[in-house]
Design a protein around this motif. Structure first.
Motif, PDB file in Angstrom:
ATOM      1  N   THR A  46      13.423   7.351 -13.138  1.00 51.95           N
ATOM      2  CA  THR A  46      13.809   7.590 -11.744  1.00 51.95           C
ATOM      3  C   THR A  46      12.642   7.257 -10.829  1.00 51.95           C
ATOM      4  O   THR A  46      11.540   7.772 -10.996  1.00 51.95           O
ATOM      5  N   HIS A  47      12.904   6.390  -9.843  1.00 54.46           N
ATOM      6  CA  HIS A  47      11.835   5.837  -9.010  1.00 54.46           C
ATOM      7  C   HIS A  47      12.034   6.204  -7.546  1.00 54.46           C
ATOM      8  O   HIS A  47      13.135   6.094  -7.007  1.00 54.46           O
ATOM      9  N   PHE A  48      10.962   6.655  -6.896  1.00 54.80           N
ATOM     10  CA  PHE A  48      10.969   6.939  -5.464  1.00 54.80           C
ATOM     11  C   PHE A  48       9.839   6.186  -4.781  1.00 54.80           C
ATOM     12  O   PHE A  48       8.708   6.153  -5.287  1.00 54.80           O
ATOM     13  N   GLY A  49      10.120   5.614  -3.607  1.00 55.91           N
ATOM     14  CA  GLY A  49       9.075   5.162  -2.706  1.00 55.91           C
ATOM     15  C   GLY A  49       8.768   6.253  -1.705  1.00 55.91           C
ATOM     16  O   GLY A  49       9.643   7.058  -1.352  1.00 55.91           O
ATOM     17  N   LEU A  50       7.536   6.302  -1.231  1.00 51.16           N
ATOM     18  CA  LEU A  50       7.113   7.399  -0.355  1.00 51.16           C
ATOM     19  C   LEU A  50       6.397   6.939   0.903  1.00 51.16           C
ATOM     20  O   LEU A  50       5.859   7.774   1.642  1.00 51.16           O
ATOM     21  N   GLY A  51       6.381   5.636   1.162  1.00 52.16           N
ATOM     22  CA  GLY A  51       5.695   5.159   2.350  1.00 52.16           C
ATOM     23  C   GLY A  51       4.242   5.611   2.347  1.00 52.16           C
ATOM     24  O   GLY A  51       3.517   5.444   1.367  1.00 52.16           O
ATOM     25  N   GLN A  52       3.807   6.218   3.461  1.00 44.88           N
ATOM     26  CA  GLN A  52       2.424   6.675   3.576  1.00 44.88           C
ATOM     27  C   GLN A  52       2.255   8.149   3.215  1.00 44.88           C
ATOM     28  O   GLN A  52       1.147   8.699   3.338  1.00 44.88           O
ATOM     29  N   ASP A  53       3.325   8.812   2.740  1.00 49.44           N
ATOM     30  CA  ASP A  53       3.204  10.213   2.330  1.00 49.44           C
ATOM     31  C   ASP A  53       2.315  10.332   1.104  1.00 49.44           C
ATOM     32  O   ASP A  53       2.449   9.551   0.150  1.00 49.44           O
ATOM     33  N   THR A  54       1.431  11.318   1.110  1.00 51.19           N
ATOM     34  CA  THR A  54       0.472  11.486   0.011  1.00 51.19           C
ATOM     35  C   THR A  54       0.744  12.726  -0.826  1.00 51.19           C
ATOM     36  O   THR A  54       0.009  13.001  -1.764  1.00 51.19           O
ATOM     37  N   GLU A  55       1.787  13.474  -0.487  1.00 54.39           N
ATOM     38  CA  GLU A  55       2.132  14.650  -1.292  1.00 54.39           C
ATOM     39  C   GLU A  55       3.617  14.910  -1.198  1.00 54.39           C
ATOM     40  O   GLU A  55       4.241  14.710  -0.151  1.00 54.39           O
ATOM     41  N   ILE A  56       4.188  15.334  -2.313  1.00 57.64           N
ATOM     42  CA  ILE A  56       5.598  15.714  -2.380  1.00 57.64           C
ATOM     43  C   ILE A  56       5.659  17.231  -2.381  1.00 57.64           C
ATOM     44  O   ILE A  56       5.114  17.888  -3.280  1.00 57.64           O
ATOM     45  N   ALA A  57       6.309  17.805  -1.382  1.00 51.34           N
ATOM     46  CA  ALA A  57       6.363  19.262  -1.267  1.00 51.34           C
ATOM     47  C   ALA A  57       7.144  19.879  -2.421  1.00 51.34           C
ATOM     48  O   ALA A  57       6.685  20.837  -3.059  1.00 51.34           O
ATOM     49  N   ALA A  84       0.806  -1.220   0.000  1.00 45.57           N
ATOM     50  CA  ALA A  84       0.000   0.000   0.000  1.00 45.57           C
ATOM     51  C   ALA A  84       0.841   1.273   0.000  1.00 45.57           C
ATOM     52  O   ALA A  84       0.283   2.379   0.013  1.00 45.57           O
ATOM     53  N   ASN A  85       2.174   1.164  -0.033  1.00 43.75           N
ATOM     54  CA  ASN A  85       3.009   2.357  -0.007  1.00 43.75           C
ATOM     55  C   ASN A  85       2.906   3.141  -1.310  1.00 43.75           C
ATOM     56  O   ASN A  85       2.683   2.575  -2.383  1.00 43.75           O
ATOM     57  N   HIS A  86       3.117   4.451  -1.212  1.00 42.09           N
ATOM     58  CA  HIS A  86       3.005   5.337  -2.363  1.00 42.09           C
ATOM     59  C   HIS A  86       4.350   5.446  -3.088  1.00 42.09           C
ATOM     60  O   HIS A  86       5.394   5.020  -2.576  1.00 42.09           O
ATOM     61  N   TRP A  87       4.329   6.075  -4.260  1.00 43.62           N
ATOM     62  CA  TRP A  87       5.515   6.113  -5.111  1.00 43.62           C
ATOM     63  C   TRP A  87       5.413   7.269  -6.096  1.00 43.62           C
ATOM     64  O   TRP A  87       4.357   7.881  -6.273  1.00 43.62           O
ATOM     65  N   LEU A  88       6.534   7.532  -6.767  1.00 38.70           N
ATOM     66  CA  LEU A  88       6.588   8.498  -7.867  1.00 38.70           C
ATOM     67  C   LEU A  88       7.666   8.052  -8.838  1.00 38.70           C
ATOM     68  O   LEU A  88       8.748   7.635  -8.415  1.00 38.70           O
ATOM     69  N   THR A  89       7.370   8.132 -10.138  1.00 36.44           N
ATOM     70  CA  THR A  89       8.354   7.859 -11.182  1.00 36.44           C
ATOM     71  C   THR A  89       8.513   9.093 -12.047  1.00 36.44           C
ATOM     72  O   THR A  89       7.517   9.704 -12.459  1.00 36.44           O
ATOM     73  N   ILE A  90       9.774   9.470 -12.320  1.00 36.45           N
ATOM     74  CA  ILE A  90      10.060  10.660 -13.122  1.00 36.45           C
ATOM     75  C   ILE A  90      10.821  10.260 -14.373  1.00 36.45           C
ATOM     76  O   ILE A  90      11.811   9.511 -14.306  1.00 36.45           O
ATOM     77  N   ASN A  91      10.368  10.760 -15.523  1.00 38.46           N
ATOM     78  CA  ASN A  91      11.097  10.626 -16.771  1.00 38.46           C
ATOM     79  C   ASN A  91      11.809  11.945 -17.039  1.00 38.46           C
ATOM     80  O   ASN A  91      11.173  12.996 -17.100  1.00 38.46           O
ATOM     81  N   THR A  92      13.119  11.899 -17.191  1.00 41.38           N
ATOM     82  CA  THR A  92      13.904  13.108 -17.431  1.00 41.38           C
ATOM     83  C   THR A  92      14.168  13.277 -18.925  1.00 41.38           C
ATOM     84  O   THR A  92      14.669  12.363 -19.579  1.00 41.38           O
ATOM     85  N   ILE A  93      13.857  14.476 -19.451  1.00 39.69           N
ATOM     86  CA  ILE A  93      14.023  14.768 -20.877  1.00 39.69           C
ATOM     87  C   ILE A  93      14.970  15.951 -21.004  1.00 39.69           C
ATOM     88  O   ILE A  93      14.603  17.095 -20.724  1.00 39.69           O
ATOM     89  N   GLY A  94      16.195  15.679 -21.405  1.00 40.03           N
ATOM     90  CA  GLY A  94      17.196  16.733 -21.499  1.00 40.03           C
ATOM     91  C   GLY A  94      17.023  17.583 -22.739  1.00 40.03           C
ATOM     92  O   GLY A  94      16.564  17.120 -23.790  1.00 40.03           O
ATOM     93  N   VAL A  95      17.405  18.843 -22.618  1.00 43.85           N
ATOM     94  CA  VAL A  95      17.407  19.784 -23.749  1.00 43.85           C
ATOM     95  C   VAL A  95      18.834  20.299 -23.945  1.00 43.85           C
ATOM     96  O   VAL A  95      19.473  20.009 -24.944  1.00 43.85           O
ATOM     97  N   GLU A  96      19.330  21.062 -22.988  1.00 47.64           N
ATOM     98  CA  GLU A  96      20.740  21.463 -23.022  1.00 47.64           C
ATOM     99  C   GLU A  96      21.625  20.268 -22.667  1.00 47.64           C
ATOM    100  O   GLU A  96      22.721  20.122 -23.215  1.00 47.64           O
ATOM    101  N   SER A  97      21.176  19.450 -21.754  1.00 50.50           N
ATOM    102  CA  SER A  97      21.903  18.236 -21.365  1.00 50.50           C
ATOM    103  C   SER A  97      21.550  17.110 -22.336  1.00 50.50           C
ATOM    104  O   SER A  97      20.753  17.289 -23.266  1.00 50.50           O
TER     105      SER A  97
END
Length: 535
Positions: free
Chosen positions: A410-421, A361-374
């Motif tokens: 890029t993958h993060f687990g967040l436990g029971q947190d429901t928002e990323i500041a 039941a833990n929360h998560w976030l996945t980010i896809n990074t798209i470079g322009v200058e990099s």
């Protein structure tokens, strides 16, 4: 696919209740050597890659977690990834290229726009070990690095036109090699990529050839070996290391895995001053006595603390710099890691099976990074999130562990947190993007520069646009700081909608839809940006 058996293990944390990590195996029919779980077609879903001399087999993941298989014939590969495979879009055409690191040399399989591959083999003899894609000289183009077992390591500098120039030495330069497991990381938090090389002697001897090396990047393309000063010049037999911020203090720590029973695994904590301290004895990692060649880190139970996967055994992070052993959680080669059913939990692909994470039941976030200058994949970017749990960091890397290629997402687990500041991405170019109040349990894509916070945090005040709002044409103010500038325009979702050279200090925006946009002016050394409104 029918799930035929389950590997199920439950671990009880001290003072933290029950925490479960389990995997269910599902068979998949593969052709050739199984080497990667990585997005191959630009849709940011991790696909499955197996290769042989004349074929690349790809199982393309669909949004619902199913797969569509395709065999893509290739010309005969002079070298196979018998030792390792790395993947990235080094020519920025939207398709992922492959690097085969073989026992006699290096072969690139360059993905072309016709959904096929062009073979490029270099003539130099390289007894290849771990391989990586990384922007070594930070010019926005991905280079390739390959450990050499019996000579100084080699690297291929990207010329920006799809070709490479071969180099040898300077990074992993011991005369007779011993270079096994390279990983590119920013251990000193100075914004550029350093290189750690796990060293080994194939005959089991322990001498200078097997002393691990750490190469510090001075940011100007020069690398200095600082392993002894940093406290990482271990003289042990190891084929790979696993780097992560295990205590969430903002600095990368390192697990160095032993490949020889005469030595024990080591966990070194980053002191934040360029040095490391061996804390193995107090962490519980000594419960892992099995040795081997594969080590990597992911948050397998999404509790917000990165775990260690070593030869199929998981050292589950208790959140206090101690670990609890889950033996034989996965096959002993670890396999390629990624999210293979788009559910926010890390799975494994190896041995004719997908090992699906049974999740919790833990929360998560996945980010896809798209470079322009990099570089377009954002390899080398530092991704940081803050939530009620505290601060977590990740880096985008191509090539970890020893043999396999794992996800570029890029993958993060967040436990029971429901928002990323806050979510912050520090790109190799120096541009910094920040998002606030990000929802959990989702996959997001971030385009470099889309939030317009860069090296100079006042850049939004330094570019004069008029009229603003505008209907047809934007007129630029003083741009004498630039030499032959170009411009890029992004919509509020971070998608690039226009780019071209700047001509006569005017930009035609008449074909843009009504809305808010970001204009960036750049020439390779200077960057300015400002928001504008199209009426």
């Amino acid at each position: 696919m029918k799930k035929i058996f389950t590997l199920f293990l439950i671990l009880t944390f001290f003072g933290m209740g029950n925490a479960q990590v389990s995997f269910t195996a599902s068979p998949i029919s593969t052709t050739g050597a199984e080497r990667a779980a990585v997005d191959m077609n630009g849709d940011f879903l991790d696909d499955l890659v197996s290769v042989n001399e004349t074929n690349i087999q790809i199982y393309y993941q669909q949004p619902n977690g199913s797969f569509v298989m395709r065999n893509i014939p290739t010309s005969f590969a002079d070298n196979l990834p018998s030792w390792s495979l790395a993947a990235a879009d080094y020519d920025k055409n939207g398709f992922t290229d492959l690097l085969y690191a073989g026992g006699n040399g290096v072969t690139f399989m360059r993905a072309n726009n016709n959904d096929g591959y062009d073979e490029i083999t270099f003539p130099q003899y390289v007894f290849s070990q771990r391989s990586n894609f990384v922007d070594i000289n930070n010019d926005g183009h991905l280079d390739a690095f390959v450990c050499h077992d019996v000579a100084p390591s080699v690297y291929y500098i990207n010329n920006g036109d799809g070709t490479f120039t071969f180099h040898q030495g300077d990074i992993g330069d011991y005369p007779t090699g011993g270079n096994y497991g390279s990983v590119w990381i920013d251990y000193d938090n100075d914004g550029d990529m350093d290189c750690f090389i796990a060293k080994c002697n194939v005959n089991g001897d322990v001498n200078e050839r097997s002393e691990n090396q750490l190469y510090q990047n001075d940011g100007a393309g020069n690398f200095v070996e600082v392993g002894e000063a940093a406290g990482l010049k271990d003289n042990m037999q190891t084929w790979s290391s696993a780097w992560a911020d295990f205590d969430n203090d903002g600095y990368l720590d390192v697990f160095v895995g032993s490949s020889d029973g005469s030595f024990t695994h080591k966990l070194n904590r980053n002191n934040g001053d360029g040095t490391f301290t061996d804390i193995s004895a107090s962490t519980g990692i000594n419960a892992l006595t099995i040795t081997g060649i594969e080590n990597c880190t992911y948050d397998f139970n999404n509790d917000g603390y990165t775990d260690i996967l070593s030869n199929g055994n998981i050292l589950l992070n208790n959140g206090d710099l101690t670990f609890s052993l889950i033996p034989f959680a996965l096959p002993n080669n670890n396999g390629s890691l990624g999210d293979l059913n788009n559910d926010g939990f890390i799975d494994s692909f190896t041995g004719g099976n997908i090992y699906y994470n049974d999740a919790n039941a833990n929360h998560w976030l996945t980010i896809n990074t798209i470079g322009v200058e990099s570089n377009i994949n954002g390899i080398g970017a530092r991704v940081t999130i803050t939530s009620a749990l505290g601060t977590q960091i990740r880096e985008v890397r191509s090539g970890e562990g020893f043999k396999y290629m794992s996800t570029l997402n890029t993958h993060f687990g967040l436990g029971q947190d429901t928002e990323i500041a806050t979510l912050t991405i520090a790109w190799p170019s120096g541009i910094v993007d920040t998002l606030e109040n990000v929802a959990v349990d989702q996959v997001i894509s971030v385009v470099e520069g889309s939030t317009v916070i860069g090296i100079d945090e006042n850049i939004t005040n330094n570019l004069i646009l008029y009229p603003n709002p505008t209907q047809n044409v934007l007129y630029l103010g003083d741009i004498t700081d630039f030499t032959n500038p170009a411009y890029s325009i992004f919509d509020t979702q971070g998608k690039k909608v226009l780019d071209a050279k700047v001509e006569l200090n005017t930009i035609d925006v008449s074909n843009l839809a009504t809305g808010n946009y970001i204009l960036k002016i750049h020439d390779g050394s200077t960057l300015k940006a400002q928001r504008f409104i199209k009426k």
